[in-house]
Design a protein around this motif. Structure first.
Motif, PDB file in Angstrom:
ATOM      1  N   ILE A   1       0.879  -1.116  -0.117  1.00  0.00           N
ATOM      2  CA  ILE A   1       0.099   0.095  -0.146  1.00  0.00           C
ATOM      3  C   ILE A   1       0.795   1.193  -0.048  1.00  0.00           C
ATOM      4  CG2 ILE A   1      -1.748   1.287   1.208  1.00  0.00           C
ATOM      5  CD1 ILE A   1      -2.792  -1.483   2.373  1.00  0.00           C
ATOM      6  N   ARG A   2       0.771   2.065  -1.024  1.00  0.00           N
ATOM      7  CA  ARG A   2       1.875   3.060  -1.454  1.00  0.00           C
ATOM      8  C   ARG A   2       1.184   4.255  -1.811  1.00  0.00           C
ATOM      9  NH1 ARG A   2       5.790  -0.085  -5.467  1.00  0.00           N
ATOM     10  NH2 ARG A   2       4.499   0.158  -7.070  1.00  0.00           N
ATOM     11  N   LEU A   3       2.144   5.339  -2.040  1.00  0.00           N
ATOM     12  CA  LEU A   3       1.330   6.674  -2.608  1.00  0.00           C
ATOM     13  C   LEU A   3       1.802   6.534  -4.004  1.00  0.00           C
ATOM     14  CD1 LEU A   3       2.219   9.337   0.398  1.00  0.00           C
ATOM     15  CD2 LEU A   3       0.056   8.039  -0.244  1.00  0.00           C
ATOM     16  N   GLN A   4       1.003   7.041  -4.989  1.00  0.00           N
ATOM     17  CA  GLN A   4       1.298   7.198  -6.259  1.00  0.00           C
ATOM     18  C   GLN A   4       1.044   8.798  -6.645  1.00  0.00           C
ATOM     19  OE1 GLN A   4      -1.732   5.746  -9.464  1.00  0.00           O
ATOM     20  NE2 GLN A   4       0.091   4.252  -9.732  1.00  0.00           N
ATOM     21  N   ARG A   5       2.196   9.349  -7.013  1.00  0.00           N
ATOM     22  CA  ARG A   5       2.292  10.628  -7.272  1.00  0.00           C
ATOM     23  C   ARG A   5       1.400  11.286  -8.432  1.00  0.00           C
ATOM     24  NH1 ARG A   5       6.405  15.404  -5.857  1.00  0.00           N
ATOM     25  NH2 ARG A   5       5.378  17.002  -7.534  1.00  0.00           N
ATOM     26  N   HIS A   6       0.668  12.347  -8.553  1.00  0.00           N
ATOM     27  CA  HIS A   6      -0.218  13.072  -9.371  1.00  0.00           C
ATOM     28  C   HIS A   6       0.083  14.509  -9.044  1.00  0.00           C
ATOM     29  CE1 HIS A   6      -1.999   9.446 -11.332  1.00  0.00           C
ATOM     30  NE2 HIS A   6      -1.749   8.821  -9.855  1.00  0.00           N
ATOM     31  N   GLY A   7      -0.562  15.231 -10.030  1.00  0.00           N
ATOM     32  CA  GLY A   7      -0.395  16.593 -10.019  1.00  0.00           C
ATOM     33  C   GLY A   7       0.664  17.322 -10.512  1.00  0.00           C
ATOM     34  N   LYS A   8       0.977  18.659 -10.494  1.00  0.00           N
ATOM     35  CA  LYS A   8       1.829  19.233 -11.319  1.00  0.00           C
ATOM     36  C   LYS A   8       3.066  19.623 -10.543  1.00  0.00           C
ATOM     37  CE  LYS A   8       0.091  23.844 -10.941  1.00  0.00           C
ATOM     38  NZ  LYS A   8      -0.390  24.992 -11.736  1.00  0.00           N
ATOM     39  N   LYS A   9       4.151  20.058 -11.005  1.00  0.00           N
ATOM     40  CA  LYS A   9       5.312  20.208 -10.354  1.00  0.00           C
ATOM     41  C   LYS A   9       5.399  21.307  -9.319  1.00  0.00           C
ATOM     42  CE  LYS A   9       8.461  22.251 -12.912  1.00  0.00           C
ATOM     43  NZ  LYS A   9       9.736  22.713 -13.839  1.00  0.00           N
ATOM     44  N   GLY A  10       5.811  20.636  -8.241  1.00  0.00           N
ATOM     45  CA  GLY A  10       5.391  21.806  -6.955  1.00  0.00           C
ATOM     46  C   GLY A  10       4.172  21.653  -6.298  1.00  0.00           C
ATOM     47  N   LYS A  11       3.238  21.072  -6.828  1.00  0.00           N
ATOM     48  CA  LYS A  11       1.923  20.841  -6.358  1.00  0.00           C
ATOM     49  C   LYS A  11       1.505  19.420  -6.215  1.00  0.00           C
ATOM     50  CE  LYS A  11       0.270  25.333  -6.450  1.00  0.00           C
ATOM     51  NZ  LYS A  11       0.005  26.100  -5.400  1.00  0.00           N
TER      52      LYS A  11
ATOM     53  N   LYS B   1       1.345   0.688 -12.792  1.00  0.00           N
ATOM     54  CA  LYS B   1       0.052  -0.225 -12.718  1.00  0.00           C
ATOM     55  C   LYS B   1      -0.243  -0.427 -11.159  1.00  0.00           C
ATOM     56  CE  LYS B   1      -1.951  -4.491 -14.593  1.00  0.00           C
ATOM     57  NZ  LYS B   1      -1.684  -5.503 -15.524  1.00  0.00           N
ATOM     58  N   TYR B   2      -1.361  -0.392 -10.869  1.00  0.00           N
ATOM     59  CA  TYR B   2      -1.829  -0.689  -9.399  1.00  0.00           C
ATOM     60  C   TYR B   2      -2.963  -1.453  -9.451  1.00  0.00           C
ATOM     61  CZ  TYR B   2      -5.478   3.023 -10.334  1.00  0.00           C
ATOM     62  OH  TYR B   2      -6.369   3.533 -10.728  1.00  0.00           O
ATOM     63  N   LEU B   3      -3.210  -2.289  -8.328  1.00  0.00           N
ATOM     64  CA  LEU B   3      -4.312  -3.220  -8.367  1.00  0.00           C
ATOM     65  C   LEU B   3      -5.561  -2.423  -7.772  1.00  0.00           C
ATOM     66  CD1 LEU B   3      -2.255  -5.842  -6.298  1.00  0.00           C
ATOM     67  CD2 LEU B   3      -2.864  -5.848  -8.764  1.00  0.00           C
ATOM     68  N   GLU B   4      -5.593  -1.643  -6.899  1.00  0.00           N
ATOM     69  CA  GLU B   4      -6.853  -0.862  -6.600  1.00  0.00           C
ATOM     70  C   GLU B   4      -6.550   0.506  -5.807  1.00  0.00           C
ATOM     71  OE1 GLU B   4     -11.144  -2.102  -4.526  1.00  0.00           O
ATOM     72  OE2 GLU B   4      -9.107  -3.381  -4.205  1.00  0.00           O
ATOM     73  N   LYS B   5      -7.069   1.262  -6.127  1.00  0.00           N
ATOM     74  CA  LYS B   5      -7.049   2.709  -5.452  1.00  0.00           C
ATOM     75  C   LYS B   5      -7.975   2.663  -4.102  1.00  0.00           C
ATOM     76  CE  LYS B   5      -8.318   7.702  -6.537  1.00  0.00           C
ATOM     77  NZ  LYS B   5      -8.693   8.574  -7.522  1.00  0.00           N
ATOM     78  N   ILE B   6      -7.147   3.111  -3.150  1.00  0.00           N
ATOM     79  CA  ILE B   6      -7.938   3.022  -2.111  1.00  0.00           C
ATOM     80  C   ILE B   6      -8.486   4.433  -1.505  1.00  0.00           C
ATOM     81  CG2 ILE B   6      -7.419   2.607   0.617  1.00  0.00           C
ATOM     82  CD1 ILE B   6      -5.465   0.442  -0.430  1.00  0.00           C
ATOM     83  N   GLY B   7      -7.683   5.337  -1.992  1.00  0.00           N
ATOM     84  CA  GLY B   7      -8.032   6.815  -1.467  1.00  0.00           C
ATOM     85  C   GLY B   7      -7.075   7.962  -2.128  1.00  0.00           C
ATOM     86  N   THR B   8      -7.118   9.076  -1.359  1.00  0.00           N
ATOM     87  CA  THR B   8      -6.364  10.100  -2.000  1.00  0.00           C
ATOM     88  C   THR B   8      -5.827  11.102  -1.006  1.00  0.00           C
ATOM     89  OG1 THR B   8      -8.264  11.745  -2.030  1.00  0.00           O
ATOM     90  CG2 THR B   8      -7.745  10.525  -4.060  1.00  0.00           C
ATOM     91  N   TYR B   9      -4.613  11.681  -0.992  1.00  0.00           N
ATOM     92  CA  TYR B   9      -3.866  12.600  -0.188  1.00  0.00           C
ATOM     93  C   TYR B   9      -3.449  13.714  -0.976  1.00  0.00           C
ATOM     94  CZ  TYR B   9       0.025  13.732   2.621  1.00  0.00           C
ATOM     95  OH  TYR B   9       0.765  14.605   3.496  1.00  0.00           O
ATOM     96  N   ASN B  10      -3.990  15.047  -0.233  1.00  0.00           N
ATOM     97  CA  ASN B  10      -3.564  16.356  -0.733  1.00  0.00           C
ATOM     98  C   ASN B  10      -3.088  16.907   0.208  1.00  0.00           C
ATOM     99  OD1 ASN B  10      -3.271  18.658  -1.971  1.00  0.00           O
ATOM    100  ND2 ASN B  10      -5.542  19.297  -2.046  1.00  0.00           N
TER     101      ASN B  10
END
Length: 178
Positions: A5-15, A32-41
């Motif tokens: 269970i880990r973080l997958q980075r999205h968003g733009k540079k610096g954000k 590739k991931y098996l299932e999305k569990i949630g988000t973190y901002n």
């Protein structure tokens, strides 16, 4: 297959914006991931975490290992506690109702802490704005005071010039011819 269970980075540079995912340990960070569990901002204070706790517990029960940051996020939202309580229910140490009651009490306490933090942040923000407004008013008043003596000095000088001026045009012409 080892699952993390880990973080997958999205968003733009610096954000940055992260998805909390269950993925094969051999997969790339953003792959590739098996299932999305949630988000973190993490861009806001306090950080916004949207997590499906039951789904996270399911993955933890199936042997998924969270990374250090993911473990902190799961702990913050109560998934690690719920996993612990589910283990206690399975062993017979407590009933499902007791586990649910403990978890709900913990969630309410956590919500209170978060609300207090948000209130403290908004209070600190409003105090900072009030101080900035007071400082700006002081600067504006100082500018007004600095401008007033210049206006007052010009007004008496203009009145003296009017008094010294000749009363008629003929007198002014006579003085000019002399």
């Amino acid at each position: 297959m080892s699952v993390k269970i880990r973080l997958q980075r999205h968003g733009k540079k610096g954000k940055p914006f992260y998805w909390v995912v269950a993925a094969d340990a051999r997969a790339k960070r953003d792959g590739k991931y098996l299932e999305k569990i949630g988000t973190y901002n993490p861009n806001v204070n306090p950080a916004v975490i949207d997590l499906d706790v039951d789904l996270a517990v399911k993955w933890l029960q199936n042997g998924a290992q969270p990374t250090d940051t993911a473990k902190n996020i799961l702990s913050y939202k109560g998934a690690m506690l719920k996993n612990h309580l589910v283990g206690g229910v399975r062993k017979g140490a407590l009933t499902q109702e007791q586990a649910d009651e403990k978890f709900n009490a913990w969630v309410e306490e956590k919500a209170t802490k978060i609300a207090d933090k948000e209130a403290g942040l908004s209070k600190a923000d409003s105090e900072a704005k009030a101080k900035a407004l007071a400082a700006e008013k002081a600067v504006n008043e100082a500018r007004i005071e600095a401008a007033k003596p210049v206006v007052e000095e010009e007004a008496p000088a203009a009145e003296e010039a009017v008094e010294a001026a000749p009363e008629t045009i003929d007198e002014a012409a006579a003085k000019a011819s002399e």
